[in-house]
Design a protein around this motif. Structure first.
Motif, PDB file in Angstrom:
ATOM      1  N   ALA A 369      36.923  39.539  39.868  1.00 29.65           N
ATOM      2  CA  ALA A 369      35.576  39.812  39.283  1.00 29.65           C
ATOM      3  C   ALA A 369      34.667  40.378  40.475  1.00 29.65           C
ATOM      4  O   ALA A 369      33.952  41.162  40.405  1.00 29.65           O
ATOM      5  N   LEU A 370      34.626  39.678  41.482  1.00 31.33           N
ATOM      6  CA  LEU A 370      34.241  39.763  42.968  1.00 31.33           C
ATOM      7  C   LEU A 370      34.798  41.154  43.420  1.00 31.33           C
ATOM      8  O   LEU A 370      33.654  42.092  43.764  1.00 31.33           O
ATOM      9  N   TYR A 371      36.008  41.583  43.457  1.00 32.98           N
ATOM     10  CA  TYR A 371      36.525  42.735  44.030  1.00 32.98           C
ATOM     11  C   TYR A 371      35.976  43.603  43.168  1.00 32.98           C
ATOM     12  O   TYR A 371      35.634  45.094  43.644  1.00 32.98           O
ATOM     13  N   ALA A 372      35.964  43.592  41.777  1.00 33.60           N
ATOM     14  CA  ALA A 372      35.580  44.674  40.934  1.00 33.60           C
ATOM     15  C   ALA A 372      34.198  44.922  40.991  1.00 33.60           C
ATOM     16  O   ALA A 372      33.670  46.016  40.821  1.00 33.60           O
ATOM     17  N   GLY A 373      33.361  44.009  41.144  1.00 32.10           N
ATOM     18  CA  GLY A 373      31.857  44.186  41.185  1.00 32.10           C
ATOM     19  C   GLY A 373      31.192  44.688  42.436  1.00 32.10           C
ATOM     20  O   GLY A 373      30.165  45.382  42.258  1.00 32.10           O
ATOM     21  N   LEU A 374      31.643  44.093  43.450  1.00 29.96           N
ATOM     22  CA  LEU A 374      31.405  44.525  44.958  1.00 29.96           C
ATOM     23  C   LEU A 374      31.356  46.257  44.946  1.00 29.96           C
ATOM     24  O   LEU A 374      32.330  46.747  44.504  1.00 29.96           O
ATOM     25  N   ARG A 375      30.274  46.794  45.732  1.00 29.84           N
ATOM     26  CA  ARG A 375      30.036  48.076  45.902  1.00 29.84           C
ATOM     27  C   ARG A 375      30.139  48.707  47.241  1.00 29.84           C
ATOM     28  O   ARG A 375      28.801  48.787  47.852  1.00 29.84           O
ATOM     29  N   PRO A 376      31.300  48.554  48.045  1.00 32.76           N
ATOM     30  CA  PRO A 376      30.965  49.057  49.513  1.00 32.76           C
ATOM     31  C   PRO A 376      30.681  50.815  49.486  1.00 32.76           C
ATOM     32  O   PRO A 376      31.254  51.412  48.608  1.00 32.76           O
ATOM     33  N   THR A 381      37.113  51.120  52.072  1.00 32.18           N
ATOM     34  CA  THR A 381      37.021  49.873  51.472  1.00 32.18           C
ATOM     35  C   THR A 381      36.914  49.811  50.023  1.00 32.18           C
ATOM     36  O   THR A 381      37.618  48.766  49.276  1.00 32.18           O
ATOM     37  N   SER A 382      36.276  50.767  49.380  1.00 26.34           N
ATOM     38  CA  SER A 382      36.328  50.709  47.779  1.00 26.34           C
ATOM     39  C   SER A 382      37.905  50.930  47.190  1.00 26.34           C
ATOM     40  O   SER A 382      37.995  49.908  46.402  1.00 26.34           O
ATOM     41  N   ALA A 383      38.530  51.650  47.970  1.00 26.88           N
ATOM     42  CA  ALA A 383      40.020  51.719  47.514  1.00 26.88           C
ATOM     43  C   ALA A 383      40.643  50.068  47.622  1.00 26.88           C
ATOM     44  O   ALA A 383      41.638  49.931  46.778  1.00 26.88           O
ATOM     45  N   ASP A 384      40.394  49.916  48.887  1.00 27.94           N
ATOM     46  CA  ASP A 384      41.097  48.373  49.059  1.00 27.94           C
ATOM     47  C   ASP A 384      40.685  47.278  47.878  1.00 27.94           C
ATOM     48  O   ASP A 384      41.642  46.510  47.688  1.00 27.94           O
ATOM     49  N   PHE A 385      39.464  47.432  47.751  1.00 30.39           N
ATOM     50  CA  PHE A 385      39.041  46.516  46.915  1.00 30.39           C
ATOM     51  C   PHE A 385      39.438  46.606  45.360  1.00 30.39           C
ATOM     52  O   PHE A 385      39.744  45.753  44.613  1.00 30.39           O
ATOM     53  N   ALA A 386      39.520  47.951  45.130  1.00 27.97           N
ATOM     54  CA  ALA A 386      39.881  48.419  43.714  1.00 27.97           C
ATOM     55  C   ALA A 386      41.563  47.619  43.469  1.00 27.97           C
ATOM     56  O   ALA A 386      42.156  47.053  42.775  1.00 27.97           O
ATOM     57  N   PHE A 387      42.500  47.846  44.756  1.00 29.61           N
ATOM     58  CA  PHE A 387      43.523  47.203  44.791  1.00 29.61           C
ATOM     59  C   PHE A 387      43.609  45.820  44.776  1.00 29.61           C
ATOM     60  O   PHE A 387      44.283  45.256  43.964  1.00 29.61           O
ATOM     61  N   ALA A 388      42.662  45.299  45.437  1.00 30.99           N
ATOM     62  CA  ALA A 388      42.689  43.857  45.561  1.00 30.99           C
ATOM     63  C   ALA A 388      42.310  43.328  44.049  1.00 30.99           C
ATOM     64  O   ALA A 388      42.756  41.942  43.780  1.00 30.99           O
ATOM     65  N   ALA A 389      41.368  43.848  43.451  1.00 36.33           N
ATOM     66  CA  ALA A 389      41.076  43.196  42.130  1.00 36.33           C
ATOM     67  C   ALA A 389      42.276  43.381  41.032  1.00 36.33           C
ATOM     68  O   ALA A 389      42.417  42.465  40.357  1.00 36.33           O
ATOM     69  N   MET A 390      43.171  44.451  41.053  1.00 37.98           N
ATOM     70  CA  MET A 390      44.302  44.411  40.200  1.00 37.98           C
ATOM     71  C   MET A 390      45.216  43.415  40.977  1.00 37.98           C
ATOM     72  O   MET A 390      45.964  42.710  39.949  1.00 37.98           O
ATOM     73  N   GLU A 391      45.365  43.103  42.083  1.00 37.29           N
ATOM     74  CA  GLU A 391      46.230  42.216  42.786  1.00 37.29           C
ATOM     75  C   GLU A 391      45.937  40.591  42.277  1.00 37.29           C
ATOM     76  O   GLU A 391      46.767  39.883  41.857  1.00 37.29           O
ATOM     77  N   MET A 392      44.612  40.492  42.264  1.00 43.96           N
ATOM     78  CA  MET A 392      44.175  39.290  41.561  1.00 43.96           C
ATOM     79  C   MET A 392      44.252  39.024  40.396  1.00 43.96           C
ATOM     80  O   MET A 392      44.759  37.950  39.761  1.00 43.96           O
ATOM     81  N   ARG A 393      44.272  39.958  39.583  1.00 46.73           N
ATOM     82  CA  ARG A 393      44.517  40.123  38.021  1.00 46.73           C
ATOM     83  C   ARG A 393      46.232  39.664  37.861  1.00 46.73           C
ATOM     84  O   ARG A 393      46.643  38.875  36.913  1.00 46.73           O
ATOM     85  N   ARG A 394      46.834  40.552  38.592  1.00 45.61           N
ATOM     86  CA  ARG A 394      48.526  40.046  38.603  1.00 45.61           C
ATOM     87  C   ARG A 394      48.613  38.616  39.008  1.00 45.61           C
ATOM     88  O   ARG A 394      49.704  37.918  38.428  1.00 45.61           O
ATOM     89  N   GLN A 395      47.905  38.217  39.936  1.00 48.52           N
ATOM     90  CA  GLN A 395      48.207  36.858  40.331  1.00 48.52           C
ATOM     91  C   GLN A 395      47.606  35.905  39.161  1.00 48.52           C
ATOM     92  O   GLN A 395      48.316  34.797  39.144  1.00 48.52           O
ATOM     93  N   ALA A 396      46.746  36.295  38.503  1.00 45.79           N
ATOM     94  CA  ALA A 396      46.200  35.402  37.528  1.00 45.79           C
ATOM     95  C   ALA A 396      47.182  35.443  36.244  1.00 45.79           C
ATOM     96  O   ALA A 396      47.168  34.346  35.284  1.00 45.79           O
ATOM     97  N   GLY A 397      48.143  36.296  36.240  1.00 49.65           N
ATOM     98  CA  GLY A 397      49.354  36.308  35.441  1.00 49.65           C
ATOM     99  C   GLY A 397      48.716  36.932  34.009  1.00 49.65           C
ATOM    100  O   GLY A 397      49.421  36.387  32.738  1.00 49.65           O
ATOM    101  N   HIS A 398      47.871  37.877  33.770  1.00 45.33           N
ATOM    102  CA  HIS A 398      47.164  38.094  32.559  1.00 45.33           C
ATOM    103  C   HIS A 398      48.128  39.248  31.747  1.00 45.33           C
ATOM    104  O   HIS A 398      48.136  39.399  30.504  1.00 45.33           O
ATOM    105  N   ARG A 399      48.703  40.177  32.771  1.00 42.76           N
ATOM    106  CA  ARG A 399      49.322  41.213  32.113  1.00 42.76           C
ATOM    107  C   ARG A 399      50.899  41.400  33.004  1.00 42.76           C
ATOM    108  O   ARG A 399      50.789  41.443  33.989  1.00 42.76           O
TER     109      ARG A 399
END
Length: 456
Positions: A369-376, A381-399
């Motif tokens: 949620a933080l990576y998706a919400g923050l607005r660099p 930096t925006s691209a890195d945060f978008a990647f990190a948001a997906m990475e954290m969702r994968r770490q959470a095991g949702h999809r």
């Protein structure tokens, strides 16, 4: 009261003088002249509980040559203007519980020892402008009903104003605080100006009922303070503690080679934190801010876990921590992983065990949620945060498909990975074709050749 009071009446609290048994306010003119003649410069001046008017104060200052020694003025009631410009007190001065019914001006006075004004009440204006105190000054529980001026004052061993009350305008501009100033639990009824101040300052638990302009050097703390108006803080080479601060108006924090902590702050109005030089923000944990702009800051160690409104945070020209680079082998799937450099929050470093130390608390869902919400502001930096948001969702095991997307193309943000897989696929296909062609040729070579007919 720990002194023998005046025999004039039970209502008079003035200290009795010998041998008359009356305080200076109730002596006859001849007795008063005799008592004043016995006063010497640099000797003890004891007027505890006495009611002092303009005439009596002037005569006392004149009798001491403008240089009294130790002064015991507890619970003195000054009924006229107090003007002590140019007076030097050679010893400690105690004015605990004193009452100033008109102007109290110590402009340009000098105190060689400590000064205590604990519990004093100033009905009109108070001026400590340009005062020099070699010792410590206490205004604990004092009440300033009108404007209070402390600009250009020098406090050799600091200033204490715990649980004091400033009902009027208060200014400390250009003051030098020596060992620092404490305003714990103090209430400022109108605007307070604390700019270009030298020394530590603590406003923990203070209440600013109007606008507040603060500065300090070395250390500034306003933890759990409350500001009903705007809060403007400008510091250089200073550590700033604003944990739990609550601001109803706008918040402006300007850092120069400094670091600040905003953990748990509630910023109801627009807030801006700007940095120059090596300025750092160490924590935004549990911060509630609908509009927060960060500019020119080092956020490599800043904690964001629990930030209430990440979409309201705008980041410009700030630096973040970088993820480690290289190949790693682990017992979890996938066993072989490779990492490329990207900008990341310090909370992710702690969660993954990359940081040497730190408080855990961030979860993959929270970080997503933080990576998706923050607005660099910058695209990298925006691209890195978008990647990190997906990475954290994968770490959470949702999809489950996130793992496939990460493996094949880096969530569509690492197309070089897809090109690599395509190259591998082409290589495997080419190898298979070559191997099949070679096998077919060998097989054809091994077949028996048909006999040709013989002609004679």
């Amino acid at each position: 009261m720990d002194w023998v009071t005046c025999a004039h009446s039970a209502a008079c609290t003035g200290i009795a003088s010998r041998p008359t048994g009356f305080c200076l306010a109730h002596l006859t003119p001849d007795q008063l002249s005799e008592a004043l003649d016995e006063m010497d410069p640099s000797r003890l001046l004891d007027l505890r509980g006495t009611t002092v008017n303009n005439e009596l104060l002037s005569r006392v200052v004149e009798a001491t040559g403008g240089r009294p020694g130790r002064a015991r003025l507890d619970r003195v009631r000054f009924t006229g203007d107090v003007r002590l410009a140019g007076v030097t007190f050679a010893g400690d001065v105690s004015l605990d519980g004193a009452r100033f019914e008109r102007l109290a001006s110590f402009f340009g006075a000098r105190f060689e020892g400590n000064v205590s004004l604990a519990g004093a009440r100033f009905t009109r204006e108070l001026s400590f402008h340009g005062v020099t105190v070699r010792g410590h000054v206490s205004l604990d529980r004092a009440v300033m009903s009108r404007d209070a001026l402390f600009s250009q004052a020098v406090f050799g061993h600091g200033l204490s104003c715990e649980r004091a009350r400033f009902d009027g305008y208060a200014t400390f501009d250009g003051a030098r605080l020596g060992d620092g100033a404490t305003f714990r639990g103090t209430r400022f009824g109108r605007t307070v100006s604390f700019r270009k101040v030298s020394g530590h300052a603590g406003f923990d638990g203070a209440h600013f009922a109007a606008d507040a302009y603060l500065s300090a050097t070395g250390r500034l703390s306003a933890a759990r303070a409350r500001a009903d108006g705007l809060l403007d803080v400008a510091v250089a080479r200073c550590g700033v503690n604003l944990r739990g601060v609550e601001v109803a108006g706008s918040t402006t924090l300007r850092l120069t080679d400094s670091q600040a902590d905003l953990e748990g702050a509630v910023l109801r109005g627009p807030a801006t934190v700007t940095g120059r030089g090596r300025s750092m923000l160490t924590s935004l944990r549990l911060v509630e801010a609908g509009s927060l702009e960060l500019f020119g800051l080092d956020l490599s160690v800043c904690r964001f876990a629990g930030l209430a409104h990440p979409s309201g945070v705008r980041v410009k020209e700030c630096t973040f921590a970088l993820t480690p680079r290289g190949v790693r082998v682990s017992l979890r799937w996938p066993m072989l992983r490779w990492f490329s450099r990207r900008r990341a929050l310090a909370d992710e470093h702690t969660m993954r065990g990359w940081a040497a130390q730190g408080e855990p608390g961030a979860t993959p869902d929270g970080l997503a949620a933080l990576y998706a919400g923050l607005r660099p502001s910058d695209r990298a930096t925006s691209a890195d945060f978008a990647f990190a948001a997906m990475e954290m969702r994968r770490q959470a095991g949702h999809r489950w498909w996130l793992s496939v997307s990460w493996l094949l193309c880096g969530y569509g943000l690492r197309m070089g990975r897809a090109a690599g897989w395509f190259a591998v696929l082409l290589a495997v296909t080419a190898a298979a074709v070559l191997w099949t062609s070679a096998s077919h040729a060998d097989h054809q070579a091994e077949l028996p050749q048909p006999a040709l007919p013989m002609f004679r």
